[in-house]
Write a protein that holds these residues in place. Structure first.
Motif, mmCIF file in Angstrom:
data_model
loop_
_atom_site.group_PDB
_atom_site.id
_atom_site.type_symbol
_atom_site.label_atom_id
_atom_site.label_comp_id
_atom_site.label_asym_id
_atom_site.label_seq_id
_atom_site.Cartn_x
_atom_site.Cartn_y
_atom_site.Cartn_z
ATOM 1 N N PHE A 23 0.853 -1.192 0.000
ATOM 2 C CA PHE A 23 0.000 0.000 0.000
ATOM 3 C C PHE A 23 0.887 1.239 0.000
ATOM 4 O O PHE A 23 1.821 1.346 0.795
ATOM 5 C CB PHE A 23 -0.893 -0.025 1.249
ATOM 6 C CG PHE A 23 -2.027 0.960 1.229
ATOM 7 C CD1 PHE A 23 -3.284 0.575 0.801
ATOM 8 C CD2 PHE A 23 -1.834 2.272 1.635
ATOM 9 C CE1 PHE A 23 -4.338 1.470 0.792
ATOM 10 C CE2 PHE A 23 -2.871 3.170 1.621
ATOM 11 C CZ PHE A 23 -4.131 2.770 1.202
ATOM 12 N N GLY A 24 0.616 2.193 -0.883
ATOM 13 C CA GLY A 24 1.463 3.365 -1.018
ATOM 14 C C GLY A 24 0.817 4.640 -0.500
ATOM 15 O O GLY A 24 -0.399 4.708 -0.296
ATOM 16 N N PHE A 25 1.633 5.650 -0.292
ATOM 17 C CA PHE A 25 1.180 6.945 0.214
ATOM 18 C C PHE A 25 1.771 8.074 -0.622
ATOM 19 O O PHE A 25 2.871 7.953 -1.170
ATOM 20 C CB PHE A 25 1.616 7.143 1.670
ATOM 21 C CG PHE A 25 0.965 6.197 2.637
ATOM 22 C CD1 PHE A 25 -0.255 6.504 3.207
ATOM 23 C CD2 PHE A 25 1.582 4.996 2.966
ATOM 24 C CE1 PHE A 25 -0.849 5.626 4.095
ATOM 25 C CE2 PHE A 25 0.991 4.111 3.852
ATOM 26 C CZ PHE A 25 -0.235 4.431 4.428
ATOM 27 N N SER A 26 1.042 9.175 -0.681
ATOM 28 C CA SER A 26 1.621 10.398 -1.246
ATOM 29 C C SER A 26 2.415 11.130 -0.168
ATOM 30 O O SER A 26 3.543 11.572 -0.415
ATOM 31 C CB SER A 26 0.521 11.300 -1.810
ATOM 32 O OG SER A 26 -0.455 11.590 -0.819
ATOM 33 N N HIS A 27 1.824 11.251 1.027
ATOM 34 C CA HIS A 27 2.482 11.930 2.142
ATOM 35 C C HIS A 27 2.080 11.251 3.448
ATOM 36 O O HIS A 27 0.955 10.750 3.576
ATOM 37 C CB HIS A 27 2.075 13.410 2.242
ATOM 38 C CG HIS A 27 2.078 14.154 0.956
ATOM 39 N ND1 HIS A 27 3.241 14.517 0.324
ATOM 40 C CD2 HIS A 27 1.065 14.602 0.169
ATOM 41 C CE1 HIS A 27 2.947 15.172 -0.789
ATOM 42 N NE2 HIS A 27 1.626 15.227 -0.903
#
Length: 888
Positions: free
Chosen positions: A181-185
């Motif tokens: 799972f990825g994040f922008s910030h």
């Protein structure tokens, strides 16, 4: 401050680490490693008075030695040094700092709070923004910034996570990394000395790299900023929040039932709902929700159809739906007939739709197509249990192929098991079809979608028109003023009912009596059975001290009851001052429901309104809903529907439905009262009787305190500013009334545009407008009075004939204006008058500049702008526009 200089957090040209270290395991060493290894493509400069180099990079002994300006600094020095560090950074041109260090007043230590203030004072002259102190740091995957002491860098994604807890940030990082799972910030706010949730919601709402926002909230520091920013963000992308501390105690010192019932967590819940956010309760649920909402699925309602090859799985899903806001869809006859043609004779012929354990892919596809065409179904949950006689992957492919021809169809999937269904889940995930491991998880995802839809609809739905006149505000204010001037916090029942009557809330006629004999005389004059109540400023709940007697039929009975009441009250409350009695006619409405309507003050969100089932056992029953003012009829109706008593109010068996419009109007009037008289801190109407004939307040209690001068600033949502209403004298002598716009004005606003010349509409909206859709009209009529203001001019027919508005930036520095006058009303000075009023408002708000873009051919508007002192200059790259500016 709000968004100013926050770009330096996420897009700095250069970064400094103050307190960098080479000592293994130290915070300064870990942050240095994270910064250098994250891949940031700009300069990273380190500051440490004792080191020559940090990680083979030249180190600087002092901030003053830095050879270039830095936008962002990460500070990990001892707390006593930080105010000086911030001052030096500001002098060097630094625009944002992440203060990792703790020791700034945690646990209410006075010395730490003093240090915190010194830090803020050092930052203020330079407009330097501070994240923290006592935080994990900031991570941003686009520019590859890891300004934290987290144990890993997240994958790149389009979800922003903002948290008060650094430990929660690291837990989420670990959880997300294992699942890809990825994040922008990721931003750890820590103690929120400066930058808080409201600031980041404002920034992230406009961040193109963020598609959804997750919040982990422990407390809110600025409720109004949070609500304003949250509503703006939630209108543009999903905002999902998990709130810690759900079991916090409510208002302990409340004098009213409402204060006891409106505990802090239920108020947070109301705030999140009002802002259009989705609240979840577990960490796992947080990511389920963002996965579901980010899928792009949107519902039209809360009716779920369940398609399964196993009856047991269908029952589990049905059980999970029970007690939630969702419901099983009732399949139409045409849908059942269609399913009869594609399913074995042994199918369930109802919802859940059990297509039998040997169902091949084609049976799934045919059944799903039928359910998606059912007009009574808002979403379909497709379940699969692995069997030896059917291929689970084939079934998954059939669902995927069906959805190819129906993009965006509201379908959720749940393939139960592990090994046998792994490939099916992989294929769903690859095609962004929401999929879950268990039926209860899938149903919970459906509820997330339904709740999010409901909250978003409340942000934009047009409320019914107000069907009542303006209140007698002066009369109500005078009653409260006299009580406060006399040094009394609690109004008498007689005074409280006078306030309600001024707002046209029906009350039972109440008369005063000072002695038992006078009470008997009043009862004889009424000539019907009466209720007798003790009158005392010191007694809050009269029934608790024997201060209420009902259904007294003769004067003698009233006198006897009054004497006995004096004795009982004297025994139970010997300290109470007794002022006499109130006598009121008994109200016999045998089919009426006892309700409670009240006002309380929350420590974070300020005034709140409560509604629920009333009576003497109100705290025991605890059937209540809470909402933030201001209310309109739509919000009032939604509030009522969240209580159990609403089902009784709808009518049952031979009992007629209650007058819901009258109940809604009462809640709206109480909301208006709260905004008009902010001295009122608590209010109870208990019971408020409601039946098919309307409502009537039998008892009322109001607590008020002297005005502090803050007025309504402590409201989380700025209430309707009725004080801005006035009149305009036009050049032909006609007088028009103007007032701030209300959400209920949408139809009248649409009518104004419809009745205007297309050329005038083009001038207002800077382009041709074939129609005036609901969403546009709702955004113009349902405004946030904290950041926007719109004034409408009305003629004698209550038609809107002109409207002017300003929208301020989050920093309240400048605002853009727009104005329109109905075509048949032009040339009489209406536009000039409206502009004069809105500019006076802008000055009163402390705005520094008002500007607008005007079509170059719109000469009448340009002449008005010049007459008002605006400067006209070239605008954007569009040669058809000019920019007009007024320095306030």
């Amino acid at each position: 401050m709000t968004t100013r200089n926050l770009d330096a957090l996420f897009h700095p040209a250069a970064i400094a680490l103050v307190g960098a270290s080479n000592r293994p395991g130290s915070v300064g060493s870990v942050i240095a490693r994270n910064l250098f290894e994250a891949g940031f493509d700009g300069p990273i400069l380190t500051v440490n008075p004792k080191e020559r180099a940090i990680r083979s990079s030249l180190n600087y002994a002092a901030i003053a030695d830095l050879p270039i300006p830095v936008d962002l600094a990460v500070v990990a020095t001892p707390p006593d040094a930080i105010p000086g560090v911030i001052a030096e950074l500001g002098a060097k041109g630094c625009r944002a700092a992440v203060v990792i260090t703790a020791g700034f007043g945690e646990g209410d230590r006075a010395e730490g709070k003093d240090l915190r203030q010194k830090m803020l004072d050092a930052a203020r002259p330079h407009l330097l923004r501070i994240v923290g102190p006592n935080c994990l740091g900031v991570l941003s995957t686009g520019p590859r910034i890891n300004a934290s002491f987290a144990h890993l860098m997240p994958k790149k994604g389009d979800v922003a996570f903002v948290t008060q807890s650094g430990a929660m940030a690291t837990a989420v990082l670990d959880w997300a990394d294992a699942r890809g799972f990825g994040f922008s910030h990721i931003v750890s706010l820590g103690d929120m000395a400066d930058v808080d949730f409201g600031d980041l919601l404002d920034h992230l709402a406009m961040d193109n790299s963020t598609r959804a926002i997750l919040l982990y909230v422990e407390s809110i520091t600025d409720a109004r900023k949070f609500m304003s920013a949250g509503r703006i963000a939630a209108r543009t992308k999903p905002v999902i929040v998990i709130k810690a501390g759900r079991s916090a105690a409510g208002a302990k010192a409340a004098l009213s039932h409402t204060g006891a019932l409106a505990g802090s967590d239920i108020v947070y819940d109301a705030a999140f709902r009002r802002a259009g956010m989705l609240r979840v309760y577990e960490l796992r649920e947080l990511f389920e929700a963002v996965t579901t909402l980010s899928s792009g699925l949107r519902l039209k309602g809360d009716r779920l159809a369940i398609l399964t090859n196993g009856g047991g799985a269908g029952v589990l899903a049905t059980d999970a739906l029970e007690g939630t806001p969702g419901r099983l869809a009732a399949l139409g006859e045409a849908t059942i007939a269609r399913l009869d043609t594609v399913l074995p004779a042994t199918w369930s012929r109802g919802n859940p739709v059990d297509i039998i354990g040997d169902a091949p892919g084609k049976r799934y596809a045919d059944s799903l197509s039928a359910l998606l065409g059912d007009p009574g179904t808002d979403a379909v949950l497709v379940l699969n249990c692995p069997t030896a006689v059917a291929d689970s992957t084939e079934a998954a492919d059939a669902v995927i192929d069906t959805l190819r021809t129906r993009p965006g169809a509201p379908v959720l999937t749940c393939w139960l098991g592990e090994t046998a269904v792994a490939e099916a889940r992989r294929r769903f995930a690859a095609r962004r079809v929401p999929t879950y491991e268990t039926p209860d998880e899938a149903v919970r995802a459906f509820i997330h979608l339904a709740a999010y839809r409901r909250n978003q609809a409340l942000l934009m739905e047009t409320p019914p028109a107000r069907a009542f006149d303006e209140p007698d505000r002066g009369r109500a204010r005078e009653i409260v003023r006299q009580a406060v001037a006399a040094g009394r916090a609690t109004l008498t029942e007689f005074e409280a009912k006078g306030v309600l009557a001024a707002y046209d809330i029906p009350v039972v006629a109440t008369r005063l009596a000072h002695t038992p004999e006078e009470a008997a005389q009043v009862a004889q004059e009424i000539g019907r059975p009466v209720a007798l109540k003790i009158l005392s400023h010191d007694i809050t709940h009269k029934t608790d001290v024997g201060g209420v007697r009902l259904d007294l039929r003769t004067g003698e009975a009233v006198a006897a009851a009054a004497r006995a009441m004096l004795e009982t009250v004297a025994q139970r409350r010997p300290d109470a001052r007794l002022d006499g009695f109130t006598v009121q006619e008994m109200i016999h409405r045998p089919e009426a429901h006892e309700l409670i309507v009240g006002i309380s003050n929350d420590a974070t969100f300020g005034p709140v309104i409560l509604f629920g089932e009333g009576g003497v056992a109100v705290e025991v029953i605890a059937d209540r809903a809470v909402a933030l003012p201001p209310l309109n009829r739509l919000l009032a109706r939604e509030m009522i529907e969240r209580t159990h008593v609403s089902r009784l109010l709808a009518g049952y068996r031979d009992r007629a439905p209650a007058d819901m419009a009258a109940i809604e109007a009462t809640l709206v009037k109480i909301s208006d009262l709260l905004g008009d008289i902010p001295e009122i801190s608590e209010l109870d109407i208990n019971p408020l009787l409601a039946d098919s004939a309307g409502v009537i307040a039998l008892d009322a209690r109001i607590v008020a305190h002297p005005a502090t001068g803050a007025g309504t600033r402590h409201f989380a949502i700025r209430p309707y500013p009725s004080r801005l209403a006035g009149t305009l004298a036009l050049t032909d002598g006609q007088i028009l009334r103007f007032r701030p716009i209300r959400p209920e004005d949408e139809p009248a606003l649409v009518d104004m545009v419809r009745r205007s010349d297309p050329q005038d509409v083009r001038m207002r909206f800077l382009g041709a407008l074939k129609d005036f859709p609901h969403l546009m009209a709702a955004r113009l009529s349902q405004i946030d009075y904290h950041r926007e203001m719109a004034l409408v001019a009305l003629n004698d027919l209550q038609e809107i004939v002109g409207a002017v508005r300003i929208i301020a930036d989050p920093d309240n520095e400048e605002a853009e204006y727009a104005i329109m006058v109905r075509s048949d009303q032009k040339g009489r000075g209406l536009g000039y008058g409206l502009m004069t009023e809105i500019l006076a408002y802008a000055r009163g708000q402390g705005l520094k500049r008002v500007f607008g873009d005007v079509l170059r051919e719109n000469q009448p508007m340009l002449r008005v702008a010049e007459d008002l002192g605006f400067t006209v200059r070239a605008g954007s790259d569009d040669p058809t526009l000019v920019r007009v500016d007024l320095d306030l």
